[in-house]
Enzyme design. Structure first.
Site, mmCIF file in Angstrom:
data_model
loop_
_atom_site.group_PDB
_atom_site.id
_atom_site.type_symbol
_atom_site.label_atom_id
_atom_site.label_comp_id
_atom_site.label_asym_id
_atom_site.label_seq_id
_atom_site.Cartn_x
_atom_site.Cartn_y
_atom_site.Cartn_z
ATOM 1 N N HIS A 34 2.417 13.204 -9.713
ATOM 2 C CA HIS A 34 3.270 12.181 -9.624
ATOM 3 C C HIS A 34 2.378 10.738 -9.240
ATOM 4 O O HIS A 34 1.222 11.027 -9.261
ATOM 5 C CB HIS A 34 3.730 12.298 -7.918
ATOM 6 C CG HIS A 34 2.786 12.428 -7.037
ATOM 7 N ND1 HIS A 34 2.176 13.778 -6.891
ATOM 8 C CD2 HIS A 34 2.479 11.676 -6.104
ATOM 9 C CE1 HIS A 34 1.439 13.780 -6.100
ATOM 10 N NE2 HIS A 34 1.642 12.444 -5.370
ATOM 11 N N HIS A 114 -1.712 5.349 -10.165
ATOM 12 C CA HIS A 114 -2.473 6.343 -10.624
ATOM 13 C C HIS A 114 -1.775 7.833 -10.636
ATOM 14 O O HIS A 114 -0.946 7.891 -9.563
ATOM 15 C CB HIS A 114 -3.861 6.472 -10.106
ATOM 16 C CG HIS A 114 -3.737 7.002 -8.718
ATOM 17 N ND1 HIS A 114 -3.454 5.880 -7.615
ATOM 18 C CD2 HIS A 114 -4.050 8.168 -8.039
ATOM 19 C CE1 HIS A 114 -3.542 6.553 -6.465
ATOM 20 N NE2 HIS A 114 -3.898 7.810 -6.718
#
Lengths: 171, 171
Positions: A34, A114
């Site tokens: 995720h 990220h």
């Protein structure tokens, strides 16, 4: 309850991330790969109030392109190795709006979007793994049209409560 | 892609299920505790076509009460131990509509709504564990107002693609 707000990218990108997470990320089994939009926050706020705010935010942001160009690391801050996403205006505004409208602390660090692929590594492991992974040519882009409200169970794993689609009228 | 359709119940019920799954269910780390509405199905159908059908179905079903009254087992068919849900008309109709509208095989067995807490046990383990768990007094009920489309990653774990809220206009 402890909540978080994340983007789950495509199966292709999740499978790529998992191929590294399996070995290098102890959170591998707790949540799928995720991109965190809002870090974990504890609140007693009614979940319907949270989702109403998130629906309103989702409606005012359009789907956008997520671009991954390289593997990076947060050293010396910490040893988290990640797929670094291009910091677009759309991602940044979405992140800011979620922080502005919902409970929880202000971000501890500047927003660096990220997808984590390794963490909690010793310094030696980090040097070794990052030395290999930073050489990988990662070239990926996809359209993101949704994000998710997740909450944490007692065992540390995360469950999705609801999906929010960008640029759509709320349900 | 391989999809499935599930209900994730409340944190309270998920935490209870996980306290057993941790020891007795090898799928513990692959997906949070869930009630399966439509078993895993492979399809090349465009995901937007799937979600459109699911939105239409969600809209025609109202939120309903999920009641758990006991721990049960599917023996002799298999050794899966589960929290047995009361088979209400609402659950049954939702299950039927999802099967009628979407790709995938017909159900292999009659619909027995449940939340798995143990599986892949040897016969001896099953007797032992089920002998203990069947004595538990489980009394739980909650309102279910949503279900989820999930898909499977290469490592066998499941990611949520979208949430559907019962009785609401589709997004």
């Amino acid at each position: 309850m402890k909540y978080g707000i994340v983007i789950f990218p495509s199966k292709k990108l999740q499978d790529l991330a998992n191929s590294y997470r399996k070995r290098y990320d102890p959170h591998y089994a707790l949540i799928p790969p995720h991109l965190t939009l809002k870090a974990a926050f504890e609140t007693d706020m009614d979940v319907n109030s949270i989702t109403e705010k998130m629906e309103a935010i989702a409606k005012t942001h359009e789907p956008f392109t997520l671009r991954i160009r390289k593997v990076s690391s947060f050293q010396p801050t910490n040893n988290t190795i990640h797929l670094k996403a291009e910091k677009t205006q759309q991602l940044e505004e979405l992140h800011e709006d979620l922080y502005a409208s919902l409970p929880g602390d202000k971000p501890e660090y500047p927003f660096v979007p990220h997808i984590t692929i390794g963490q909690k590594l010793s310094n030696d492991e980090h040097s070794d793994v990052y030395g290999q992974l930073r050489m990988l040519g990662v070239e990926h882009e996809e359209v993101i049209d949704r994000f998710h409200l997740v909450y944490q169970l007692e065992n540390g794993s995360w469950t999705v409560y609801e999906t929010f689609r960008l640029g759509k009228d709320p349900q």
